[in-house]
Design an enzyme around this catalytic site. Structure first.
Site, short mmCIF file in Angstrom:
data_model
loop_
_atom_site.label_atom_id
_atom_site.label_comp_id
_atom_site.label_asym_id
_atom_site.label_seq_id
_atom_site.Cartn_x
_atom_site.Cartn_y
_atom_site.Cartn_z
N HIS A 1 0.66 4.08 -2.90
CA HIS A 1 0.17 5.37 -2.52
C HIS A 1 1.43 6.42 -2.88
O HIS A 1 1.14 7.65 -3.17
CB HIS A 1 -0.03 5.57 -1.09
CG HIS A 1 -1.69 5.40 -0.87
ND1 HIS A 1 -2.54 5.71 -0.07
CD2 HIS A 1 -2.30 4.39 -1.52
CE1 HIS A 1 -3.79 5.28 -0.06
NE2 HIS A 1 -3.77 4.26 -1.03
N HIS B 1 -5.92 -6.03 -3.77
CA HIS B 1 -6.89 -6.30 -2.60
C HIS B 1 -7.10 -7.57 -2.07
O HIS B 1 -7.91 -7.89 -1.38
CB HIS B 1 -8.20 -5.45 -2.88
CG HIS B 1 -8.09 -3.93 -2.57
ND1 HIS B 1 -9.15 -3.19 -2.84
CD2 HIS B 1 -7.07 -3.16 -2.26
CE1 HIS B 1 -8.76 -1.85 -2.68
NE2 HIS B 1 -7.59 -1.96 -2.33
N TRP C 1 -10.58 -8.82 2.57
CA TRP C 1 -11.12 -9.29 1.44
C TRP C 1 -11.24 -10.69 1.21
O TRP C 1 -12.25 -11.19 0.46
CB TRP C 1 -10.61 -8.54 0.19
CG TRP C 1 -10.45 -7.24 -0.08
CD1 TRP C 1 -11.53 -6.40 -0.45
CD2 TRP C 1 -9.83 -6.08 0.63
NE1 TRP C 1 -11.29 -5.15 -0.47
CE2 TRP C 1 -10.25 -4.87 0.25
CE3 TRP C 1 -8.75 -5.89 1.25
CZ2 TRP C 1 -9.48 -3.61 0.61
CZ3 TRP C 1 -8.12 -4.77 1.61
CH2 TRP C 1 -8.42 -3.50 1.15
N ARG D 1 0.87 -1.10 0.03
CA ARG D 1 0.18 0.00 0.10
C ARG D 1 0.86 1.23 -0.08
O ARG D 1 0.50 2.11 -0.71
CB ARG D 1 -1.05 -0.05 1.21
CG ARG D 1 -1.96 1.06 1.17
CD ARG D 1 -3.26 0.74 2.13
NE ARG D 1 -4.29 1.64 1.72
CZ ARG D 1 -4.42 2.62 2.58
NH1 ARG D 1 -4.01 3.00 3.60
NH2 ARG D 1 -5.37 3.47 2.13
C1 HEM Z 1 -6.18 -1.06 1.58
C2 HEM Z 1 -8.89 1.74 -1.07
C3 HEM Z 1 -6.49 0.70 -5.23
C4 HEM Z 1 -3.36 -2.13 -2.68
C5 HEM Z 1 -7.05 -0.21 1.03
C6 HEM Z 1 -7.89 0.17 2.20
C7 HEM Z 1 -8.64 1.31 1.36
C8 HEM Z 1 -8.45 1.00 0.08
C9 HEM Z 1 -9.80 2.03 1.91
C10 HEM Z 1 -7.80 0.13 3.66
C11 HEM Z 1 -6.98 1.03 4.21
C12 HEM Z 1 -6.84 0.78 5.77
O1 HEM Z 1 -8.10 0.84 6.58
O2 HEM Z 1 -5.85 0.51 6.22
C13 HEM Z 1 -8.63 1.74 -2.31
C14 HEM Z 1 -9.20 2.17 -3.51
C15 HEM Z 1 -8.72 1.93 -4.57
C16 HEM Z 1 -7.39 0.88 -4.16
C17 HEM Z 1 -10.49 3.13 -3.40
C18 HEM Z 1 -9.03 2.21 -6.20
C19 HEM Z 1 -10.15 2.43 -6.54
C20 HEM Z 1 -5.37 -0.22 -4.68
C21 HEM Z 1 -4.25 -0.70 -5.55
C22 HEM Z 1 -3.39 -1.19 -4.74
C23 HEM Z 1 -3.99 -1.31 -3.35
C24 HEM Z 1 -4.14 -0.05 -7.09
C25 HEM Z 1 -2.01 -2.00 -5.06
C26 HEM Z 1 -1.57 -1.95 -6.50
C27 HEM Z 1 -3.83 -2.11 -1.29
C28 HEM Z 1 -3.61 -3.08 -0.21
C29 HEM Z 1 -4.35 -2.88 1.06
C30 HEM Z 1 -5.26 -1.68 0.60
C31 HEM Z 1 -2.22 -4.05 -0.20
C32 HEM Z 1 -4.27 -3.36 2.55
C33 HEM Z 1 -3.43 -2.72 3.42
C34 HEM Z 1 -3.07 -3.18 4.83
O3 HEM Z 1 -3.51 -4.13 4.88
O4 HEM Z 1 -2.57 -2.34 5.61
N1 HEM Z 1 -7.37 0.24 -0.02
N2 HEM Z 1 -7.53 0.88 -2.90
N3 HEM Z 1 -5.26 -0.71 -3.32
N4 HEM Z 1 -5.03 -1.38 -0.67
FE1 HEM Z 1 -6.19 -0.23 -1.77
#
Ligand code: HEM
Length: 285
Positions: A48, A171, A187, A44
């Site tokens: 970002h 995700h 997820w 993440r």
């Molecule tokens: C987690 C939104 C695209 C990788 C999250 C979380 C949100 C989110 C709300 C939860 C954060 C938290 O509460 O810790 C989105 C949205 C996306 C998007 C709206 C696009 C429409 C992506 C992309 C990647 C990604 C493109 C990587 C290529 C991750 C990962 C997590 C995460 C690995 C888990 C983080 C953790 O376990 O701490 N995302 N995301 N996301 N996202 Fe996304």
């Protein structure tokens, strides 16, 4: 001749493999966190750092590592990423010659590989920049929005429909945290293993709106323990996105290949590289 001055240190692939190995070792040792791995939050961070890219102005992207500074570190979308930045500090101390921007992206590539994902070829060349290069708030996607928002934000980075869907397949990893984004839960049942489970569950499960006081999110009807964000569900509503969800749900090899290509592209957006060659790092045993 010991009296001759040494030139500047020019790291080789072997030196970057040492950095990779140190990150992988730290991931293997520091298991007292979330589902047992810092890997998802490293992915993440890399995303970002890179996803602020704007192709029109050439601003943002992983070059610069400007999330070290406020205001970017305080942008709502970046809540919780201090955990990932702090995780990498001992690696930076051990290898002071690597830039933060190379380190953060290498951390993402390493995490994907160590969590059983595809190989992520990676190349160095990012240089850290100062606070003046921070991007404005609002460049990263908002999970409460719809398919049009996904297309707006990811086209600004330069991605097509297929690439957008592949990227969001990350995700498969990690979870949402109420104290970071307000959303809650993982997820899938193996959030520390990279897979096409995100797409399989999205395509095959029945999803219902979660009944709670938090932001709108969705729960699987079978167990009530998994989650989808509104933007995840939007991938089913839009025809241009849905066909790729179905392709990836059916074929894990195709997803792994296409995810690798697009993740490499993401980590390189806007970086003025001096070298064409990418390194392929050996994954730990
Ligand atoms: C987690 C939104 C695209 C990788 C999250 C979380 C949100 C989110 C709300 C939860 C954060 C938290 O509460 O810790 C989105 C949205 C996306 C998007 C709206 C696009 C429409 C992506 C992309 C990647 C990604 C493109 C990587 C290529 C991750 C990962 C997590 C995460 C690995 C888990 C983080 C953790 O376990 O701490 N995302 N995301 N996301 N996202 Fe996304």
């Amino acid at each position: 001749d010991s009296s001759s001055p040494k030139g500047p240190f020019v790291p080789t692939q072997a030196d970057y493999q040492k950095v990779y190995d140190a990150i992988a070792a730290r991931l293997a040792n520091e298991t007292d966190y979330d589902d047992g791995s810092y890997g998802p939050v490293l992915v993440r961070l890399a995303w970002h750092a890179s996803g602020t890219y704007d192709k029109e102005t050439g601003t943002g992207g992983s070059n610069g590592a400007t999330m070290r500074f406020a205001p970017e570190s305080d942008h709502g979308a970046n809540a919780g990423l201090k955990t990932a930045r702090d995780f990498l500090e001992p690696i930076k101390a051990q290898f002071p010659w690597i830039s933060y921007s190379d380190l953060w992206t290498l951390g993402g590539a390493c995490a994907i590989q160590e969590l059983s994902g595809p190989t992520i070829p990676w190349r160095p060349g990012r240089e850290d920049r100062d606070v003046a290069a921070c991007t404005p708030d609002g460049r990263l996607p908002d999970a409460a929005k719809d398919h049009r928002h996904i297309r707006d934000v990811f086209s600004r980075m330069g991605f097509d429909d297929r690439e957008m869907v592949a990227l969001i397949g990350a995700h498969a990893l990690g979870r949402c945290h109420t104290d970071r984004s307000g959303f809650d839960g993982p997820w899938n049942f193996s959030p520390t293993v990279f897979s096409n489970e995100f797409f399989r569950l999205l395509a095959e499960e029945k999803w219902a709106q979660k009944k709670w006081n938090g932001p709108t999110q969705f729960t699987d009807k079978t167990t009530g323990t998994l989650m989808m964000l509104p933007t995840d569900m939007a991938l089913l509503k839009d025809k241009g996105f849905k066909k790729h969800v179905e392709r990836y749900a059916k074929d894990s090899d195709v997803f792994f290949k296409e995810f690798s290509d697009v993740f490499v592209k993401l980590l390189e957006l806007g970086v003025p590289f001096k070298t064409e060659d990418r390194f392929v790092f050996k994954t730990s045993e």
